[in-house]
Scaffold this active site. Structure first.
Site, mmCIF file in Angstrom:
data_model
loop_
_atom_site.group_PDB
_atom_site.id
_atom_site.type_symbol
_atom_site.label_atom_id
_atom_site.label_comp_id
_atom_site.label_asym_id
_atom_site.label_seq_id
_atom_site.Cartn_x
_atom_site.Cartn_y
_atom_site.Cartn_z
ATOM 1 N N THR A 244 120.195 72.835 -10.962
ATOM 2 C CA THR A 244 119.236 72.158 -10.080
ATOM 3 C C THR A 244 118.876 73.085 -8.916
ATOM 4 O OG1 THR A 244 120.861 71.052 -8.649
ATOM 5 C CG2 THR A 244 120.212 69.885 -10.661
ATOM 6 N N ASP A 245 119.829 73.935 -8.547
ATOM 7 C CA ASP A 245 119.554 74.902 -7.472
ATOM 8 C C ASP A 245 118.400 75.828 -7.858
ATOM 9 O OD1 ASP A 245 120.511 75.967 -4.836
ATOM 10 O OD2 ASP A 245 120.643 77.796 -6.050
ATOM 11 N N PHE B 220 91.239 31.316 1.669
ATOM 12 C CA PHE B 220 92.165 30.980 0.585
ATOM 13 C C PHE B 220 92.215 29.462 0.481
ATOM 14 C CE2 PHE B 220 96.536 30.476 -1.248
ATOM 15 C CZ PHE B 220 96.244 31.044 -2.476
ATOM 16 N N GLN C 115 94.297 38.544 -4.778
ATOM 17 C CA GLN C 115 94.218 38.904 -6.193
ATOM 18 C C GLN C 115 92.803 39.365 -6.553
ATOM 19 O OE1 GLN C 115 95.924 36.319 -4.928
ATOM 20 N NE2 GLN C 115 97.510 35.551 -6.304
ATOM 21 N N ASN D 16 100.884 40.844 0.963
ATOM 22 C CA ASN D 16 99.945 40.066 1.780
ATOM 23 C C ASN D 16 100.582 39.914 3.167
ATOM 24 O OD1 ASN D 16 97.982 38.399 2.726
ATOM 25 N ND2 ASN D 16 98.213 36.797 1.176
HETATM 26 O O1 LIG Z 1 95.400 35.705 -1.312
HETATM 27 C C1 LIG Z 1 96.361 34.932 -1.483
HETATM 28 N N1 LIG Z 1 96.869 34.766 -2.726
HETATM 29 C C2 LIG Z 1 97.930 33.948 -2.991
HETATM 30 O O2 LIG Z 1 98.379 33.818 -4.158
HETATM 31 C C3 LIG Z 1 98.476 33.266 -1.899
HETATM 32 N N2 LIG Z 1 99.516 32.401 -1.772
HETATM 33 C C4 LIG Z 1 99.629 32.055 -0.453
HETATM 34 O O3 LIG Z 1 100.495 31.276 0.024
HETATM 35 N N3 LIG Z 1 98.654 32.687 0.265
HETATM 36 C C5 LIG Z 1 97.951 33.450 -0.605
HETATM 37 N N4 LIG Z 1 96.893 34.286 -0.426
#
Ligand SMILES: O=c1[nH]c(=O)c2[nH]c(=O)[nH]c2[nH]1
Length: 300
Positions: free
Chosen positions: A57-58, A159, A224, A250
């Site tokens: 490895t050296d 959301f 997502q 997130n």
């Molecule tokens: O963009 C989001 N997707 C999720 O699946 C989710 N679940 C959550 O509690 N907040 C969010 N926000």
């Protein structure tokens, strides 16, 4: 009890190499963290302890530093290709080499020749660029990417309409902050012909720009959906890339209740929670292509 040797690999991890290229008084920096992982005909060293097939490895560490001088560091990907090819073609027992590289970016302090010295830099606080090159004597795989690219949209994110059961307390959000620290990887369809190799640096810059534009320009109904748009925009615009995978935490921003202080919170003051965080992960593929980037990006 009889035993057999399973998957094995070895090499020097995290070789920190800094290469300065001097163009008169204007200097250029490449700052890499290079990990070498080799595998092949290595049964004997595990069974009998014979080192006859073992390139130390050296030595793999020394090769990284020597190649920085001999070939220079044009890009992380190109440097990885030189190293992978070298280990597999120069050592008969080595059948596969995987080179992982992290690259840290430096920015000039001032402009060379005007208010800058040409040799003074400040480390860029943004993302770490990543590259992984794998070669088995026949097939090449180049996966590039980045981690720790922190982004935020202060509006254009909602959301709503999600499943609610007896444990659901989350309020629907019509205007929320969307923030994440992007960890992404993208796999090239390059087959190993140097004359047809992508311009790795330009490809990185363009891919990063498409990713950020998609993040900024998507009116987000969920992280997502934003993730998918980021990946699809890369696949649509970059012919050299067949697969993109993202891992997006997130980073929740919760509105603070200011009522106890007799104050109204009109979407202005948030508590930025660091944990727990939603973790949204997905692969986006060119139609007809195979998924090869590992599901867990900490394994790449
Ligand atoms: O963009 C989001 N997707 C999720 O699946 C989710 N679940 C959550 O509690 N907040 C969010 N926000």
């Amino acid at each position: 009890m009889p035993t057999i040797l399973g998957q094995n690999q070895y090499g020097k991890a995290e070789n920190r190499v800094v290469k300065i290229t001097r163009d008169g008084a204007t200097h250029h920096i490449k700052d890499l963290n290079v990990s070498v992982s080799l595998s092949g005909d290595m049964d004997e060293v595990h069974h009998s302890g014979s080192n006859a097939h073992v390139l130390p490895t050296d030595t793999t560490k020394n090769t990284v530093y020597a190649f920085a001088k001999e070939y220079g560091i044009e890009s992380a990907e190109q440097f990885g290709i030189h190293l992978a090819r070298h280990f597999v073609t120069s050592q008969e027992p080595i059948h596969r080499a995987r080179i992982r590289i992290e690259e840290y970016a430096w920015e000039r302090i001032g402009a060379p020749g005007s208010d800058g010295t040409g040799h003074s830099f400040v480390r860029k606080g943004q993302e770490t660029r990543l590259a992984q090159v794998t070669y088995d004597g026949e097939r090449w795989e180049v996966v590039s990417g980045l981690k720790d690219l922190t982004v935020m949209n202060s509006t254009d994110s909602e959301f709503r309409g999600y499943v609610k059961d007896k444990y659901t307390t989350l309020e629907e959000a019509g205007d929320r902050i969307l923030a994440t620290s992007v960890s992404g990887r993208w796999r090239f369809n390059w087959a190993g012909d140097e004359r047809q190799a992508p311009d790795w640096d330009e490809s990185y810059r363009q891919t990063r720009t498409h990713m950020l534009r998609a993040f900024a320009e998507t009116y987000s109904l969920s992280l997502q959906q934003t993730l998918y748009r980021m990946g699809a925009r890369i696949i649509d615009h970059r012919d050299e890339i067949d697969e993109v995978r993202f891992s997006l935490p997130n980073s929740h921003h919760f509105l603070v209740d200011l009522e106890p202080f007799g104050l109204e919170n009109d979407n202005e003051v948030y508590f930025a929670a660091d944990r727990p965080y939603g973790l949204i992960e997905a692969t986006v593929l060119r139609d007809g292509c195979e998924a090869r980037i590992p599901v867990d990006l900490t394994n790449l």
